[in-house]
Write an enzyme that holds these catalytic residues in place. Structure first.
Site, PDB file in Angstrom:
ATOM      1  N   PRO A   1       1.080  -1.012   0.184  1.00 31.69           N
ATOM      2  CG  PRO A   1      -1.001  -1.333   1.801  1.00 31.69           C
ATOM      3  CD  PRO A   1       0.276  -1.684   0.521  1.00 31.69           C
TER       4      PRO A   1
ATOM      5  CB  THR B   1       1.298   4.132  -6.498  1.00 29.15           C
ATOM      6  OG1 THR B   1       0.841   2.900  -7.553  1.00 29.15           O
ATOM      7  CG2 THR B   1       1.497   5.041  -6.380  1.00 29.15           C
TER       8      THR B   1
ATOM      9  CE  LYS C   1      -1.139   5.077 -10.899  1.00 25.96           C
ATOM     10  NZ  LYS C   1      -0.420   3.471  -9.534  1.00 25.96           N
TER      11      LYS C   1
ATOM     12  CE  LYS D   1      -0.971   5.354  -1.849  1.00 26.65           C
ATOM     13  NZ  LYS D   1       0.081   4.084  -2.654  1.00 26.65           N
TER      14      LYS D   1
END
Length: 302
Positions: free
Chosen positions: A66, A96, A171, A246
């Site tokens: 995560p 990520t 990203k 996030k």
């Protein structure tokens, strides 16, 4: 056939693992969740008790977890995988995380003599299941050449974004656009319906007009327009709004570090913060349309 270690068997990691097994690779896997370990075993992977055991015999080690804190703990901590990987192994992190965290992982790998690639993905759960993910890869070109057959077992597109951390840079920019555009598309669909415009008609028109974008055409927030997208499954099993929040916060962090202005990104972060703070963070990020409509549940929307 490659010897592959895999850490992180969540919504994305488990279907990625399944595609590696289907491609004929030998996969050893670990996740803290017992249910995920069971599913991975049923998919044909060998399950081990710790992340360190995953690393022990791996030619390639893939992680999909995560946050950056998890990535650095797993790989660079006192009992991290970098201390266990064989010489010549390649570490591929598909999580990520912040660009600075990815570059710290690269530096730790260099200190140990282990090549590292940051390779976050786009395509969501559907892309992971179908093996059509896009990989955005930062690191040395020669290392990517070595990893390409493994990545292509899980994805359709593999791009070299540049040096260490640049995969994460690509990203964060992608998800900044995705988060902003989903809000804009939700506003447009909501306004159109209240003006009496049928959502399917609007999609047909705008998809050939200047407002066309991925969220409107391929991933619409309105149920029933496209089969099998999260909005047509009560916003389940997609890219969780908590994860979008996030990633938007990662974009804000990168903006501060580079003295960049993100007026729309900051607003999108605030809106997703409200949405997730209201208890909807486990839904797909397209469910933000519920907040824009002023509804809190499918029943309220009806």
């Amino acid at each position: 056939m490659a010897q592959i270690g895999f850490i992180g068997l969540g919504r994305m990691g488990l279907p990625m693992l399944r595609n590696l097994v289907a491609a004929g690779h030998a996969v050893r896997a670990f996740d803290i969740a017992e249910a995920a370990r069971v599913e991975a075993r049923e998919a044909g992977a060998a399950i081990v008790a710790t992340g360190q055991e995953v690393a022990g015999e791996a030619e390639y080690l893939i992680s999909m977890v995560p946050t950056g804190r998890h990535v650095l703990e797993i790989h660079t901590g006192p009992d991290g995988t970098l201390a266990r990987l064989p010489d010549g192994a390649l570490l591929i992190d598909c999580s990520t995380i912040a660009v600075a965290e990815a570059r710290a992982l690269h530096a730790a790998g260099r200190a140990r003599g282990i090549a590292v690639l940051d390779a976050p993905v786009s395509g969501g759960v559907m892309g992971a299941q179908a093996g059509t993910l896009t990989f955005m890869v930062g690191g040395e070109g020669a290392d990517l050449d070595r990893a390409r057959p493994v990545l292509q077992a899980m994805g359709r597109n593999v791009f070299h974004a540049g040096t260490a951390g640049n995969g994460q840079a690509a990203k964060v920019c992608n998800n900044l656009l995705a988060g902003i555009s989903m809000i804009a598309v939700s506003e447009a669909y909501t306004l159109g319906q209240r003006l009496g415009l049928d959502p399917a008609t609007m999609r047909d028109i705008v998809s050939t007009s200047t407002g066309s974008c991925h969220a409107l055409v391929n991933y619409p927030p309105v149920p029933g327009l496209v089969p099998n997208v999260p909005s047509s499954r009560e916003y389940r099993n997609g890219f969780a709004a908590d994860l979008m929040l996030k990633d938007l916060r990662l974009a804000e962090q990168a903006a501060l570090e580079t003295r960049s202005s993100l007026p729309l990104g900051t607003l999108a972060t605030a809106l997703y913060g409200l949405f997730c703070g209201g208890g909807s963070g486990d839904l797909d990020y397209s469910a933000v349309i519920r907040m824009i409509e002023g509804a809190t549940s499918p029943a309220a929307r009806a």
